[in-house]
Design a protein around this motif. Structure first.
Motif, short mmCIF file in Angstrom:
data_model
loop_
_atom_site.label_atom_id
_atom_site.label_comp_id
_atom_site.label_asym_id
_atom_site.label_seq_id
_atom_site.Cartn_x
_atom_site.Cartn_y
_atom_site.Cartn_z
N LEU A 1 65.58 55.55 -23.22
CA LEU A 1 64.67 55.71 -24.35
C LEU A 1 63.23 55.53 -23.91
O LEU A 1 62.36 56.33 -24.27
CB LEU A 1 65.01 54.71 -25.45
CG LEU A 1 64.02 54.66 -26.62
CD1 LEU A 1 64.06 55.95 -27.41
CD2 LEU A 1 64.31 53.48 -27.51
N MET A 2 62.96 54.50 -23.13
CA MET A 2 61.59 54.25 -22.69
C MET A 2 61.09 55.37 -21.78
O MET A 2 59.93 55.77 -21.87
CB MET A 2 61.51 52.89 -21.99
CG MET A 2 61.71 51.74 -22.96
SD MET A 2 61.65 50.15 -22.16
CE MET A 2 59.93 50.03 -21.77
N LEU B 1 54.93 61.03 -24.42
CA LEU B 1 53.52 60.63 -24.52
C LEU B 1 52.70 61.38 -23.48
O LEU B 1 51.61 61.90 -23.79
CB LEU B 1 53.39 59.12 -24.32
CG LEU B 1 52.00 58.55 -24.42
CD1 LEU B 1 51.45 58.73 -25.84
CD2 LEU B 1 52.02 57.07 -24.06
N GLY B 2 53.20 61.47 -22.26
CA GLY B 2 52.48 62.19 -21.22
C GLY B 2 52.31 63.67 -21.54
O GLY B 2 51.23 64.24 -21.37
N VAL B 3 53.37 64.28 -22.03
CA VAL B 3 53.29 65.70 -22.41
C VAL B 3 52.31 65.89 -23.56
O VAL B 3 51.53 66.85 -23.58
CB VAL B 3 54.68 66.24 -22.77
CG1 VAL B 3 54.59 67.59 -23.46
CG2 VAL B 3 55.55 66.34 -21.54
N ILE C 1 48.76 65.70 -22.12
CA ILE C 1 48.44 66.91 -21.36
C ILE C 1 48.22 68.09 -22.30
O ILE C 1 47.27 68.86 -22.13
CB ILE C 1 49.56 67.22 -20.34
CG1 ILE C 1 49.53 66.17 -19.23
CG2 ILE C 1 49.40 68.62 -19.76
CD1 ILE C 1 50.71 66.23 -18.30
N ALA C 2 49.08 68.25 -23.32
CA ALA C 2 48.92 69.36 -24.27
C ALA C 2 47.63 69.22 -25.05
O ALA C 2 46.93 70.22 -25.30
CB ALA C 2 50.12 69.40 -25.22
N PHE C 3 47.27 68.00 -25.44
CA PHE C 3 46.02 67.78 -26.17
C PHE C 3 44.82 68.18 -25.32
O PHE C 3 43.92 68.89 -25.78
CB PHE C 3 45.91 66.32 -26.60
CG PHE C 3 44.61 65.98 -27.25
CD1 PHE C 3 44.36 66.35 -28.56
CD2 PHE C 3 43.62 65.32 -26.54
CE1 PHE C 3 43.15 66.06 -29.16
CE2 PHE C 3 42.41 65.02 -27.13
CZ PHE C 3 42.17 65.38 -28.45
N VAL C 4 44.80 67.73 -24.06
CA VAL C 4 43.68 68.04 -23.18
C VAL C 4 43.59 69.54 -22.93
O VAL C 4 42.49 70.12 -22.99
CB VAL C 4 43.81 67.26 -21.85
CG1 VAL C 4 42.83 67.76 -20.81
CG2 VAL C 4 43.62 65.78 -22.09
N MET C 5 44.73 70.18 -22.69
CA MET C 5 44.70 71.62 -22.46
C MET C 5 44.24 72.37 -23.70
O MET C 5 43.49 73.34 -23.61
CB MET C 5 46.08 72.10 -22.00
CG MET C 5 46.42 71.62 -20.61
SD MET C 5 48.04 72.15 -20.04
CE MET C 5 47.76 73.89 -19.82
#
Length: 110
Positions: free
Chosen positions: A75-76, A83-85, A88-92
């Motif tokens: 789960l973690m 969270l990482g994806v 990354i999607a937000f920045v892109m």
């Protein structure tokens, strides 16, 4: 302008991804798939000639007084991946929108 459709390419790449994930499971019957932590500790033991001893214990294991159950670890890991994806999607997305905005500004000046 109409965007070019690459349906066949996308489907082909998805099939390739599934094959890369599934073929080793069926081609290597009885194989043991271990993690990199196990392989690293075995290699250190081979090189040094002594049993590998970790430098510290994980923080959560210290707080809980034992190892985390496998389900909680999974789960973690999934939460960390999500969270990482998301980041990354937000920045892109921000970069794409910035490019669109600057292109609009340049067209407005002309």
């Amino acid at each position: 302008m109409k965007a070019k459709s690459n349906k066949g390419l996308v489907i082909g790449l998805l099939v390739l991804c599934f094959l890369i994930a599934l073929v080793p499971l069926f081609a290597l019957k009885g194989a043991e798939f271990g993690g990199s932590d196990d392989a690293g500790s075995v290699m250190v033991s081979e090189v040094t000639g002594t049993e590998y001893e970790p430098w510290f214990t994980p923080v959560l294991e210290t707080l809980l007084g034992g190892e985390l159950p496998g389900e909680v670890e999974s789960l973690m890991f999934c939460l960390q991946t999500g969270l990482g994806v998301g980041i990354i999607a937000f920045v892109m997305g921000r970069l794409v929108e910035r490019k669109k905005w600057t292109d609009k500004q340049e067209q407005g000046e002309k």
